[in-house]
Scaffold this motif. Structure first.
Motif, PDB file in Angstrom:
ATOM      1  N   TRP A 158      44.925  42.222  30.850  1.00  0.00           N
ATOM      2  CA  TRP A 158      44.360  40.890  31.062  1.00  0.00           C
ATOM      3  C   TRP A 158      45.191  39.825  30.353  1.00  0.00           C
ATOM      4  CZ3 TRP A 158      41.975  41.746  35.077  1.00  0.00           C
ATOM      5  CH2 TRP A 158      40.942  42.677  35.229  1.00  0.00           C
ATOM      6  N   GLY A 159      45.706  40.151  29.163  1.00  0.00           N
ATOM      7  CA  GLY A 159      46.552  39.204  28.454  1.00  0.00           C
ATOM      8  C   GLY A 159      47.812  38.865  29.233  1.00  0.00           C
ATOM      9  N   LEU A 160      48.401  39.884  29.859  1.00  0.00           N
ATOM     10  CA  LEU A 160      49.590  39.658  30.686  1.00  0.00           C
ATOM     11  C   LEU A 160      49.240  38.864  31.940  1.00  0.00           C
ATOM     12  CD1 LEU A 160      51.196  43.177  30.278  1.00  0.00           C
ATOM     13  CD2 LEU A 160      52.315  41.025  29.671  1.00  0.00           C
ATOM     14  N   TYR A 161      48.107  39.189  32.565  1.00  0.00           N
ATOM     15  CA  TYR A 161      47.683  38.446  33.749  1.00  0.00           C
ATOM     16  C   TYR A 161      47.423  36.977  33.406  1.00  0.00           C
ATOM     17  CZ  TYR A 161      47.012  42.519  36.837  1.00  0.00           C
ATOM     18  OH  TYR A 161      47.204  43.618  37.638  1.00  0.00           O
ATOM     19  N   ARG A 162      46.815  36.745  32.236  1.00  0.00           N
ATOM     20  CA  ARG A 162      46.530  35.372  31.825  1.00  0.00           C
ATOM     21  C   ARG A 162      47.829  34.572  31.691  1.00  0.00           C
ATOM     22  NH1 ARG A 162      43.536  30.741  31.695  1.00  0.00           N
ATOM     23  NH2 ARG A 162      43.824  29.624  29.734  1.00  0.00           N
ATOM     24  N   ALA A 163      48.823  35.145  31.036  1.00  0.00           N
ATOM     25  CA  ALA A 163      50.114  34.470  30.899  1.00  0.00           C
ATOM     26  C   ALA A 163      50.725  34.204  32.271  1.00  0.00           C
ATOM     27  CB  ALA A 163      51.059  35.308  30.051  1.00  0.00           C
ATOM     28  N   ALA A 164      50.626  35.190  33.153  1.00  0.00           N
ATOM     29  CA  ALA A 164      51.224  35.063  34.480  1.00  0.00           C
ATOM     30  C   ALA A 164      50.553  33.972  35.308  1.00  0.00           C
ATOM     31  CB  ALA A 164      51.142  36.401  35.220  1.00  0.00           C
ATOM     32  N   VAL A 165      49.230  33.863  35.202  1.00  0.00           N
ATOM     33  CA  VAL A 165      48.539  32.867  36.018  1.00  0.00           C
ATOM     34  C   VAL A 165      48.762  31.459  35.468  1.00  0.00           C
ATOM     35  CG1 VAL A 165      46.258  32.856  34.889  1.00  0.00           C
ATOM     36  CG2 VAL A 165      46.446  32.449  37.355  1.00  0.00           C
ATOM     37  N   VAL A 166      48.853  31.309  34.142  1.00  0.00           N
ATOM     38  CA  VAL A 166      49.175  30.002  33.566  1.00  0.00           C
ATOM     39  C   VAL A 166      50.579  29.582  33.991  1.00  0.00           C
ATOM     40  CG1 VAL A 166      49.612  28.762  31.407  1.00  0.00           C
ATOM     41  CG2 VAL A 166      47.582  30.204  31.628  1.00  0.00           C
ATOM     42  N   TYR A 167      51.527  30.502  33.916  1.00  0.00           N
ATOM     43  CA  TYR A 167      52.883  30.203  34.370  1.00  0.00           C
ATOM     44  C   TYR A 167      52.888  29.821  35.849  1.00  0.00           C
ATOM     45  CZ  TYR A 167      57.804  30.784  35.538  1.00  0.00           C
ATOM     46  OH  TYR A 167      59.096  30.570  35.986  1.00  0.00           O
ATOM     47  N   SER A 168      52.124  30.551  36.648  1.00  0.00           N
ATOM     48  CA  SER A 168      52.064  30.276  38.084  1.00  0.00           C
ATOM     49  C   SER A 168      51.564  28.863  38.347  1.00  0.00           C
ATOM     50  CB  SER A 168      51.153  31.295  38.779  1.00  0.00           C
ATOM     51  OG  SER A 168      51.653  32.611  38.656  1.00  0.00           O
ATOM     52  N   ALA A 169      50.484  28.484  37.657  1.00  0.00           N
ATOM     53  CA  ALA A 169      49.924  27.141  37.848  1.00  0.00           C
ATOM     54  C   ALA A 169      50.918  26.066  37.421  1.00  0.00           C
ATOM     55  CB  ALA A 169      48.625  27.012  37.066  1.00  0.00           C
ATOM     56  N   GLN A 170      51.650  26.332  36.349  1.00  0.00           N
ATOM     57  CA  GLN A 170      52.627  25.367  35.854  1.00  0.00           C
ATOM     58  C   GLN A 170      53.807  25.191  36.812  1.00  0.00           C
ATOM     59  OE1 GLN A 170      53.577  27.204  32.131  1.00  0.00           O
ATOM     60  NE2 GLN A 170      51.961  26.129  30.987  1.00  0.00           N
ATOM     61  N   ASN A 171      54.032  26.193  37.659  1.00  0.00           N
ATOM     62  CA  ASN A 171      55.207  26.175  38.539  1.00  0.00           C
ATOM     63  C   ASN A 171      54.834  26.131  40.023  1.00  0.00           C
ATOM     64  OD1 ASN A 171      57.825  26.712  36.764  1.00  0.00           O
ATOM     65  ND2 ASN A 171      56.136  27.847  35.858  1.00  0.00           N
ATOM     66  N   ASP A 172      53.650  25.605  40.297  1.00  0.00           N
ATOM     67  CA  ASP A 172      53.202  25.349  41.674  1.00  0.00           C
ATOM     68  C   ASP A 172      53.138  26.621  42.519  1.00  0.00           C
ATOM     69  OD1 ASP A 172      52.182  23.519  43.528  1.00  0.00           O
ATOM     70  OD2 ASP A 172      54.126  23.307  44.521  1.00  0.00           O
ATOM     71  N   ILE A 173      52.802  27.727  41.887  1.00  0.00           N
ATOM     72  CA  ILE A 173      52.555  28.970  42.621  1.00  0.00           C
ATOM     73  C   ILE A 173      51.078  29.012  42.989  1.00  0.00           C
ATOM     74  CG2 ILE A 173      52.587  31.496  42.514  1.00  0.00           C
ATOM     75  CD1 ILE A 173      55.351  30.171  42.564  1.00  0.00           C
ATOM     76  N   LYS A 174      50.785  29.193  44.256  1.00  0.00           N
ATOM     77  CA  LYS A 174      49.406  29.144  44.736  1.00  0.00           C
ATOM     78  C   LYS A 174      48.779  30.521  44.934  1.00  0.00           C
ATOM     79  CE  LYS A 174      49.850  24.660  45.211  1.00  0.00           C
ATOM     80  NZ  LYS A 174      49.247  23.741  44.213  1.00  0.00           N
ATOM     81  N   GLN A 175      49.605  31.546  45.114  1.00  0.00           N
ATOM     82  CA  GLN A 175      49.072  32.844  45.501  1.00  0.00           C
ATOM     83  C   GLN A 175      49.870  33.989  44.896  1.00  0.00           C
ATOM     84  OE1 GLN A 175      47.396  34.087  49.696  1.00  0.00           O
ATOM     85  NE2 GLN A 175      49.612  34.298  49.767  1.00  0.00           N
ATOM     86  N   TRP A 176      49.155  35.057  44.561  1.00  0.00           N
ATOM     87  CA  TRP A 176      49.771  36.300  44.118  1.00  0.00           C
ATOM     88  C   TRP A 176      49.651  37.353  45.202  1.00  0.00           C
ATOM     89  CZ3 TRP A 176      47.575  37.706  38.594  1.00  0.00           C
ATOM     90  CH2 TRP A 176      48.029  36.770  37.650  1.00  0.00           C
ATOM     91  N   TYR A 177      50.662  38.190  45.301  1.00  0.00           N
ATOM     92  CA  TYR A 177      50.555  39.462  46.017  1.00  0.00           C
ATOM     93  C   TYR A 177      50.631  40.565  44.969  1.00  0.00           C
ATOM     94  CZ  TYR A 177      51.275  37.009  50.425  1.00  0.00           C
ATOM     95  OH  TYR A 177      51.145  36.168  51.495  1.00  0.00           O
ATOM     96  N   ILE A 178      49.898  41.640  45.224  1.00  0.00           N
ATOM     97  CA  ILE A 178      49.882  42.738  44.268  1.00  0.00           C
ATOM     98  C   ILE A 178      49.634  44.044  45.009  1.00  0.00           C
ATOM     99  CG2 ILE A 178      47.410  42.374  43.787  1.00  0.00           C
ATOM    100  CD1 ILE A 178      48.031  43.154  40.858  1.00  0.00           C
ATOM    101  N   LEU A 179      50.394  45.072  44.678  1.00  0.00           N
ATOM    102  CA  LEU A 179      50.265  46.395  45.298  1.00  0.00           C
ATOM    103  C   LEU A 179      49.754  47.348  44.228  1.00  0.00           C
ATOM    104  CD1 LEU A 179      50.884  48.014  47.946  1.00  0.00           C
ATOM    105  CD2 LEU A 179      53.078  48.618  46.897  1.00  0.00           C
ATOM    106  N   VAL A 180      48.499  47.799  44.351  1.00  0.00           N
ATOM    107  CA  VAL A 180      47.851  48.518  43.258  1.00  0.00           C
ATOM    108  C   VAL A 180      47.095  49.738  43.754  1.00  0.00           C
ATOM    109  CG1 VAL A 180      47.593  46.480  41.802  1.00  0.00           C
ATOM    110  CG2 VAL A 180      45.807  47.031  43.454  1.00  0.00           C
ATOM    111  N   THR A 181      46.750  50.606  42.808  1.00  0.00           N
ATOM    112  CA  THR A 181      45.913  51.761  43.102  1.00  0.00           C
ATOM    113  C   THR A 181      44.480  51.300  43.379  1.00  0.00           C
ATOM    114  OG1 THR A 181      45.299  52.062  40.786  1.00  0.00           O
ATOM    115  CG2 THR A 181      47.288  53.200  41.559  1.00  0.00           C
ATOM    116  N   PRO A 182      43.699  52.101  44.101  1.00  0.00           N
ATOM    117  CA  PRO A 182      42.286  51.752  44.311  1.00  0.00           C
ATOM    118  C   PRO A 182      41.523  51.568  43.004  1.00  0.00           C
ATOM    119  CG  PRO A 182      42.943  53.466  45.854  1.00  0.00           C
ATOM    120  CD  PRO A 182      44.085  53.288  44.883  1.00  0.00           C
ATOM    121  N   SER A 183      41.846  52.365  41.978  1.00  0.00           N
ATOM    122  CA  SER A 183      41.122  52.260  40.712  1.00  0.00           C
ATOM    123  C   SER A 183      41.425  50.942  39.998  1.00  0.00           C
ATOM    124  CB  SER A 183      41.470  53.440  39.786  1.00  0.00           C
ATOM    125  OG  SER A 183      42.856  53.461  39.496  1.00  0.00           O
TER     126      SER A 183
END
Length: 249
Positions: A158-183
């Motif tokens: 969650w700490g890494l995701y938080r940093a990533a989403v703040v960076y995204s907002a600061q750099n006009d990123i509107k959407q994430w794609y993510i390839l993950v396990t069902p769990s």
């Protein structure tokens, strides 16, 4: 409410790897997880013990360290499109074509990893260290302790995701794609994050499913009101401060 003593912000800090030195730390973290621990990548391909690929030239890198020991424990990267393609598209086909605007305003979250060593920073129920303690917990059926270990790993995530989403907002990123396990998808959804499946499941180190997440919605999640409020710091700033202090001493 999370106690201040055991909050993410009180125990850990996230850095943007913006120097060659910090990127080497990031790549080595990935090597330890993907080569040493998981065996997903062949060690012989990375004799310098730094796991990286062609997408790293189009990526932004983050990593987490423990505040009191300085030990690096986890990492992820944000991958920008390269010639109108994301890494996940090589493994599964999106249900709908990705528009030019979406490519320009999106990133893919990739290479999330947390070292097994991070488990020793969880509150301990047994005196043994690391793997011994976990095995003791399994043998004794101590579900609470095993749950604490899992939560510690998730907290770093969650700490890494938080940093990533703040960076995204600061750099006009509107959407994430993510390839993950069902769990992992279940864990993210359980925390209140809306995930839109954008393609069928594929076989990549086990079953993986592609999703899209809205950056604005991620930022609005109540999780960030409880903890993870310090976002991230640039590695270069901390390194420069350290050098300046040594020069003044």
């Amino acid at each position: 409410m999370i106690s201040e003593k055991h909050s993410f912000d009180s125990c850990f800090e996230v850095f943007l790897a913006d120097t060659p030195e910090s990127k080497r730390i990031h790549y080595n973290l990935r090597y330890q997880v993907y080569c040493d621990e998981m065996g997903y990548e062949d060690k012989e391909n990375f004799p310098d013990q730094m796991e990286f690929d062609e997408w790293d030239r189009h990526s932004v890198h983050f990593m987490v360290r423990h505040r009191y020991t300085g030990q690096w424990l986890g990492a992820l990267r944000l991958v920008y499109q390269n010639q109108a393609v994301f890494p996940f598209e090589a493994k599964c086909v999106p249900d709908q074509p990705i528009s030019a605007q979406q490519y320009q305003q999106s990133i893919e979250i990739s290479r999330l990893c947390v070292l097994r060593e991070a488990r020793r920073f969880a509150p301990r129920a047994f005196p043994q260290q690391d793997a011994d303690a976990e095995q003791t917990a399994k043998d004794s059926g101590n579900i609470r302790y095993l749950h604490t270990i899992k939560n510690q790993t998730r907290s770093i995530m969650w700490g890494l995701y938080r940093a990533a989403v703040v960076y995204s907002a600061q750099n006009d990123i509107k959407q994430w794609y993510i390839l993950v396990t069902p769990s992992l998808a279940y864990a993210v959804k359980k925390e209140g994050f809306e995930m839109q499946q954008v393609g069928g499941a594929c076989d990549h180190r086990g079953q993986r499913i592609p999703y899209a997440l809205d950056v604005e919605h991620i930022l609005a999640n109540p999780l960030w009101q409880k903890d993870y409020r310090l976002d991230y710091r640039k590695y270069s700033e901390v390194f420069e401060q350290s050098v300046a202090k040594r020069q003044r001493a």
